[in-house]
Motif scaffolding. Structure first.
Motif, PDB file in Angstrom:
ATOM      1  N   GLY A  45      37.231   2.500  39.182  1.00 25.49           N
ATOM      2  CA  GLY A  45      38.100   2.334  38.033  1.00 25.49           C
ATOM      3  C   GLY A  45      38.235   0.894  37.604  1.00 25.49           C
ATOM      4  N   ALA A  46      37.600  -0.029  38.328  1.00 26.23           N
ATOM      5  CA  ALA A  46      37.676  -1.446  37.973  1.00 26.23           C
ATOM      6  C   ALA A  46      36.615  -1.834  36.955  1.00 26.23           C
ATOM      7  N   LYS A  47      35.672  -0.943  36.660  1.00 24.38           N
ATOM      8  CA  LYS A  47      34.599  -1.273  35.728  1.00 24.38           C
ATOM      9  C   LYS A  47      35.087  -1.278  34.286  1.00 24.38           C
ATOM     10  N   ARG A  48      34.325  -1.956  33.416  1.00 27.96           N
ATOM     11  CA  ARG A  48      34.651  -1.999  32.006  1.00 27.96           C
ATOM     12  C   ARG A  48      34.440  -0.631  31.378  1.00 27.96           C
ATOM     13  N   ILE A  49      35.173  -0.372  30.280  1.00 27.12           N
ATOM     14  CA  ILE A  49      35.071   0.919  29.596  1.00 27.12           C
ATOM     15  C   ILE A  49      33.621   1.232  29.248  1.00 27.12           C
ATOM     16  N   CYS A  72      46.351  13.245  33.708  1.00 26.19           N
ATOM     17  CA  CYS A  72      45.798  12.728  34.955  1.00 26.19           C
ATOM     18  C   CYS A  72      46.879  12.765  36.032  1.00 26.19           C
ATOM     19  N   LEU A  73      46.447  12.707  37.275  1.00 23.14           N
ATOM     20  CA  LEU A  73      47.391  12.779  38.383  1.00 23.14           C
ATOM     21  C   LEU A  73      48.076  11.432  38.604  1.00 23.14           C
ATOM     22  N   GLU A  74      47.293  10.354  38.526  1.00 19.65           N
ATOM     23  CA  GLU A  74      47.809   9.008  38.754  1.00 19.65           C
ATOM     24  C   GLU A  74      47.248   8.069  37.701  1.00 19.65           C
ATOM     25  N   ILE A  75      47.961   6.992  37.417  1.00 20.41           N
ATOM     26  CA  ILE A  75      47.522   6.034  36.402  1.00 20.41           C
ATOM     27  C   ILE A  75      46.213   5.364  36.804  1.00 20.41           C
ATOM     28  N   SER A  76      45.932   5.291  38.109  1.00 21.70           N
ATOM     29  CA  SER A  76      44.690   4.663  38.568  1.00 21.70           C
ATOM     30  C   SER A  76      43.465   5.475  38.168  1.00 21.70           C
ATOM     31  N   ARG A  77      43.654   6.752  37.772  1.00 18.27           N
ATOM     32  CA  ARG A  77      42.527   7.555  37.299  1.00 18.27           C
ATOM     33  C   ARG A  77      41.995   6.993  35.981  1.00 18.27           C
ATOM     34  N   VAL A  78      42.864   6.330  35.220  1.00 16.77           N
ATOM     35  CA  VAL A  78      42.446   5.717  33.966  1.00 16.77           C
ATOM     36  C   VAL A  78      41.679   4.435  34.264  1.00 16.77           C
ATOM     37  N   GLY A  79      42.126   3.690  35.279  1.00 16.70           N
ATOM     38  CA  GLY A  79      41.422   2.482  35.685  1.00 16.70           C
ATOM     39  C   GLY A  79      42.308   1.587  36.510  1.00 16.70           C
ATOM     40  N   ARG A  80      41.710   0.842  37.446  1.00 17.85           N
ATOM     41  CA  ARG A  80      42.470  -0.116  38.246  1.00 17.85           C
ATOM     42  C   ARG A  80      42.432  -1.509  37.640  1.00 17.85           C
ATOM     43  N   ASN A  81      41.528  -1.688  36.684  1.00 11.03           N
ATOM     44  CA  ASN A  81      41.522  -2.939  35.932  1.00 11.03           C
ATOM     45  C   ASN A  81      42.546  -2.773  34.801  1.00 11.03           C
ATOM     46  N   THR A  82      43.639  -3.522  34.860  1.00 10.18           N
ATOM     47  CA  THR A  82      44.751  -3.325  33.931  1.00 10.18           C
ATOM     48  C   THR A  82      44.318  -3.427  32.476  1.00 10.18           C
ATOM     49  N   GLU A 128      49.142  -2.817  37.309  1.00 12.32           N
ATOM     50  CA  GLU A 128      49.105  -4.078  38.045  1.00 12.32           C
ATOM     51  C   GLU A 128      49.233  -3.839  39.546  1.00 12.32           C
ATOM     52  N   ILE A 129      50.089  -2.881  39.918  1.00 13.62           N
ATOM     53  CA  ILE A 129      50.241  -2.535  41.335  1.00 13.62           C
ATOM     54  C   ILE A 129      48.940  -1.967  41.878  1.00 13.62           C
ATOM     55  N   ALA A 130      48.295  -1.068  41.101  1.00 11.91           N
ATOM     56  CA  ALA A 130      47.019  -0.482  41.522  1.00 11.91           C
ATOM     57  C   ALA A 130      45.953  -1.554  41.684  1.00 11.91           C
ATOM     58  N   SER A 131      45.963  -2.547  40.773  1.00 13.26           N
ATOM     59  CA  SER A 131      44.999  -3.643  40.856  1.00 13.26           C
ATOM     60  C   SER A 131      45.231  -4.474  42.112  1.00 13.26           C
ATOM     61  N   MET A 132      46.500  -4.722  42.429  1.00 17.41           N
ATOM     62  CA  MET A 132      46.833  -5.482  43.639  1.00 17.41           C
ATOM     63  C   MET A 132      46.422  -4.714  44.891  1.00 17.41           C
ATOM     64  N   GLU A 133      46.624  -3.400  44.876  1.00 18.00           N
ATOM     65  CA  GLU A 133      46.237  -2.578  46.024  1.00 18.00           C
ATOM     66  C   GLU A 133      44.725  -2.633  46.240  1.00 18.00           C
ATOM     67  N   ARG A 134      43.974  -2.575  45.132  1.00 16.38           N
ATOM     68  CA  ARG A 134      42.515  -2.636  45.237  1.00 16.38           C
ATOM     69  C   ARG A 134      42.073  -3.955  45.842  1.00 16.38           C
ATOM     70  N   LEU A 135      42.712  -5.050  45.398  1.00 17.58           N
ATOM     71  CA  LEU A 135      42.377  -6.369  45.922  1.00 17.58           C
ATOM     72  C   LEU A 135      42.732  -6.478  47.403  1.00 17.58           C
ATOM     73  N   THR A 136      43.885  -5.923  47.784  1.00 19.44           N
ATOM     74  CA  THR A 136      44.307  -5.952  49.190  1.00 19.44           C
ATOM     75  C   THR A 136      43.337  -5.180  50.067  1.00 19.44           C
ATOM     76  N   ILE A 137      42.922  -3.995  49.596  1.00 21.46           N
ATOM     77  CA  ILE A 137      41.966  -3.182  50.348  1.00 21.46           C
ATOM     78  C   ILE A 137      40.643  -3.924  50.512  1.00 21.46           C
ATOM     79  N   LYS A 138      40.192  -4.566  49.426  1.00 18.51           N
ATOM     80  CA  LYS A 138      38.937  -5.316  49.478  1.00 18.51           C
ATOM     81  C   LYS A 138      39.027  -6.443  50.490  1.00 18.51           C
ATOM     82  N   GLU A 139      40.154  -7.162  50.481  1.00 20.02           N
ATOM     83  CA  GLU A 139      40.328  -8.273  51.412  1.00 20.02           C
ATOM     84  C   GLU A 139      40.358  -7.783  52.850  1.00 20.02           C
ATOM     85  N   ARG A 140      41.017  -6.656  53.089  1.00 16.04           N
ATOM     86  CA  ARG A 140      41.079  -6.098  54.439  1.00 16.04           C
ATOM     87  C   ARG A 140      39.703  -5.658  54.918  1.00 16.04           C
TER      88      ARG A 140
END
Length: 211
Positions: A45-49, A72-82, A128-140
């Motif tokens: 979901g981080a990719k460009r449209i 959709c079930l969650e806003i992250s289904r639309v995309g994690r890139n805000t 923004e929260i979904a984007s932060m979560e993605r970044l945290t997961i990547k860092e971990r």
């Protein structure tokens, strides 16, 4: 009865994907929305449209079929890139299509088809929260990988998958439907790689396994 489409995320876990579809379909039936189509997102979901085929197909479909609502079930289904997700929401809004996010019971348009400013604010925060979560997961993951590599070097452990590891035909079909379709059309490995972004070596494995 309002026309709606479902936007879900494909997972390697087929049951999880089907759970999303079942839950959203049941909800739509309960509130009287007619599900006209299902769009599945199997990429990040981080990719460009412009790089997300399912979003491009969805946008075209809602415009041509007078769809009133995307569910959709969650806003992250639309995309994690805000920014990219907000572009999708803006396009839907401009075309009189509401986005309904089930887990928060949020709808971007009100009963009169006007934008709901409170919902817009909440969606932006959630993205923004979904984007932060993605970044945290990547860092971990990067941290874990570095620790794994360091431990393997110290202990002389061979890294990587076992030499006997092979993906099943079904796994390839679930993960690479577009690549398989292009292979069957006779396109070259180089062209398929350019279209899908999948490496030539992976496409070669898909071809040799699925054919």
């Amino acid at each position: 009865m309002d026309k709606a489409v479902i936007l879900a995320r494909v997972s390697t876990d087929r049951q999880e994907y089907q759970r999303q579809i079942n839950e959203l379909t049941a909800y739509c039936e309960n509130v009287g929305w007619s599900v006209e189509e299902i769009f599945a997102n199997k990429v990040s979901g981080a990719k460009r449209i412009e790089e997300r085929e399912e979003i491009l197909s969805l946008v075209e479909y809602v415009r041509e079929h007078q769809i009133k609502r995307v569910v959709c079930l969650e806003i992250s289904r639309v995309g994690r890139n805000t920014l990219e997700a907000l572009k999708v929401i803006q396009y839907l809004t401009e075309n009189g299509v509401s986005l309904f996010v089930k887990n928060y019971n949020l709808e971007t348009l009100d009963a009169n088809g006007k934008p709901n400013p409170i919902t817009s604010l909440i969606c932006t925060i959630l993205l923004e929260i979904a984007s932060m979560e993605r970044l945290t997961i990547k860092e971990r993951m990067e941290s874990g990988r570095k620790q794994y590599i360091e431990r393997c070097r110290k202990e002389g452990i061979k890294m990587g998958r076992p030499s006997t590891y092979r993906k099943s035909v079904e796994t390839y079909k679930e993960q690479y439907p577009k690549e398989i379709g292009l292979i069957h059309k006779g396109l070259s490995l180089k062209n398929i790689s350019a279209i899908t972004g999948t490496s030539i070596n992976t496409i070669r494995k898909i071809r040799d396994t699925v054919r």
